[in-house]
Design a protein around this motif. Structure first.
Motif, short mmCIF file in Angstrom:
data_model
loop_
_atom_site.label_atom_id
_atom_site.label_comp_id
_atom_site.label_asym_id
_atom_site.label_seq_id
_atom_site.Cartn_x
_atom_site.Cartn_y
_atom_site.Cartn_z
N SER A 3 -24.80 -12.72 9.02
CA SER A 3 -24.63 -11.49 10.18
C SER A 3 -25.69 -10.58 10.03
O SER A 3 -25.76 -10.11 8.66
CB SER A 3 -23.13 -10.97 9.99
OG SER A 3 -23.13 -10.10 11.17
N GLU A 5 -26.82 -6.87 10.95
CA GLU A 5 -26.44 -5.68 11.72
C GLU A 5 -27.66 -5.25 12.43
O GLU A 5 -28.76 -5.23 12.03
CB GLU A 5 -26.34 -4.55 10.73
CG GLU A 5 -26.06 -3.34 11.16
CD GLU A 5 -25.90 -2.10 10.25
OE1 GLU A 5 -25.53 -1.17 10.84
OE2 GLU A 5 -26.11 -2.36 9.18
N GLN A 6 -27.20 -4.55 13.59
CA GLN A 6 -28.31 -4.35 14.51
C GLN A 6 -28.53 -2.77 14.35
O GLN A 6 -27.47 -2.09 14.08
CB GLN A 6 -27.73 -4.51 15.86
CG GLN A 6 -27.62 -6.02 16.60
CD GLN A 6 -27.57 -6.05 18.08
OE1 GLN A 6 -27.15 -4.98 18.64
NE2 GLN A 6 -27.98 -6.75 18.67
N TYR A 8 -30.49 0.52 15.66
CA TYR A 8 -31.26 1.13 16.97
C TYR A 8 -32.10 1.99 16.42
O TYR A 8 -31.68 3.13 15.66
CB TYR A 8 -30.21 1.68 17.71
CG TYR A 8 -29.06 0.50 18.58
CD1 TYR A 8 -29.41 -0.09 19.33
CD2 TYR A 8 -28.03 0.19 17.69
CE1 TYR A 8 -28.65 -1.22 19.86
CE2 TYR A 8 -27.08 -0.45 18.42
CZ TYR A 8 -27.55 -1.49 19.19
OH TYR A 8 -26.69 -2.34 19.66
N GLU A 18 -33.24 5.87 12.60
CA GLU A 18 -32.59 4.64 12.67
C GLU A 18 -31.11 4.71 12.44
O GLU A 18 -30.52 5.13 11.55
CB GLU A 18 -33.00 3.48 11.38
CG GLU A 18 -34.52 3.34 11.60
CD GLU A 18 -35.16 2.31 10.49
OE1 GLU A 18 -34.42 2.23 9.34
OE2 GLU A 18 -36.39 2.33 10.08
N ASN A 22 -23.32 1.58 14.91
CA ASN A 22 -23.14 1.68 16.26
C ASN A 22 -23.38 3.40 16.60
O ASN A 22 -22.93 3.66 17.44
CB ASN A 22 -21.70 1.39 16.91
CG ASN A 22 -21.54 -0.10 16.95
OD1 ASN A 22 -22.67 -0.58 17.44
ND2 ASN A 22 -20.37 -0.50 16.68
N THR A 71 -40.92 -6.55 22.86
CA THR A 71 -40.67 -6.99 21.72
C THR A 71 -41.85 -6.61 20.96
O THR A 71 -43.17 -6.67 21.15
CB THR A 71 -40.66 -8.56 21.50
OG1 THR A 71 -39.60 -8.93 22.63
CG2 THR A 71 -40.16 -8.95 20.25
N MET A 87 -38.29 -5.95 16.73
CA MET A 87 -37.63 -4.90 17.23
C MET A 87 -37.69 -5.28 18.82
O MET A 87 -38.84 -5.72 19.58
CB MET A 87 -38.48 -3.38 16.97
CG MET A 87 -38.12 -2.84 15.94
SD MET A 87 -38.73 -1.20 16.19
CE MET A 87 -38.82 -0.95 14.27
N LYS A 88 -36.49 -5.10 19.42
CA LYS A 88 -36.68 -5.54 21.18
C LYS A 88 -36.52 -3.81 21.56
O LYS A 88 -35.61 -3.20 21.40
CB LYS A 88 -35.59 -6.20 21.48
CG LYS A 88 -35.70 -7.83 21.23
CD LYS A 88 -34.63 -8.62 21.52
CE LYS A 88 -34.63 -9.84 20.83
NZ LYS A 88 -35.97 -10.61 21.14
#
Length: 91
Positions: A3, A5-6, A8, A18, A22, A71, A87-88
């Protein structure tokens, strides 16, 4: 299957923040642009109870490998270790 982790990221010309978990915690960096496709991130600190990979004042070198409307592919070098990521754009 691991998995991932996202994270942002909010970036200006001189700062990168960063957000993890969440948005509960963040890691802060100063940015120094070396060229239009290469910059250095100097670690400032974090609000997270988890220690960062870097110590305050240590620098990551980031090279933009490819970029389009949504992207950015990049290569990060830190203490001789290389990581390639993506990165998106979300906003």
């Amino acid at each position: 299957n691991r998995s991932v982790e996202q994270i942002y990221v909010k970036r200006t010309l001189k700062k990168q923040i960063e957000y993890v978990e969440n948005g509960k915690y963040y890691y802060e960096f100063n940015i120094k642009w070396i060229s239009p496709c290469k910059y250095e991130l100097t670690y400032i600190g974090t609000t997270s109870p988890q220690p960062a990979v870097a110590r305050e004042g240590e620098t990551f070198t980031v090279e933009i490998l490819d970029i389009n409307d949504s992207t950015m592919k990049y290569k990060t070098t830190f203490l001789g270790m290389v990581d390639i990521g993506e990165m998106k754009k979300i906003k």
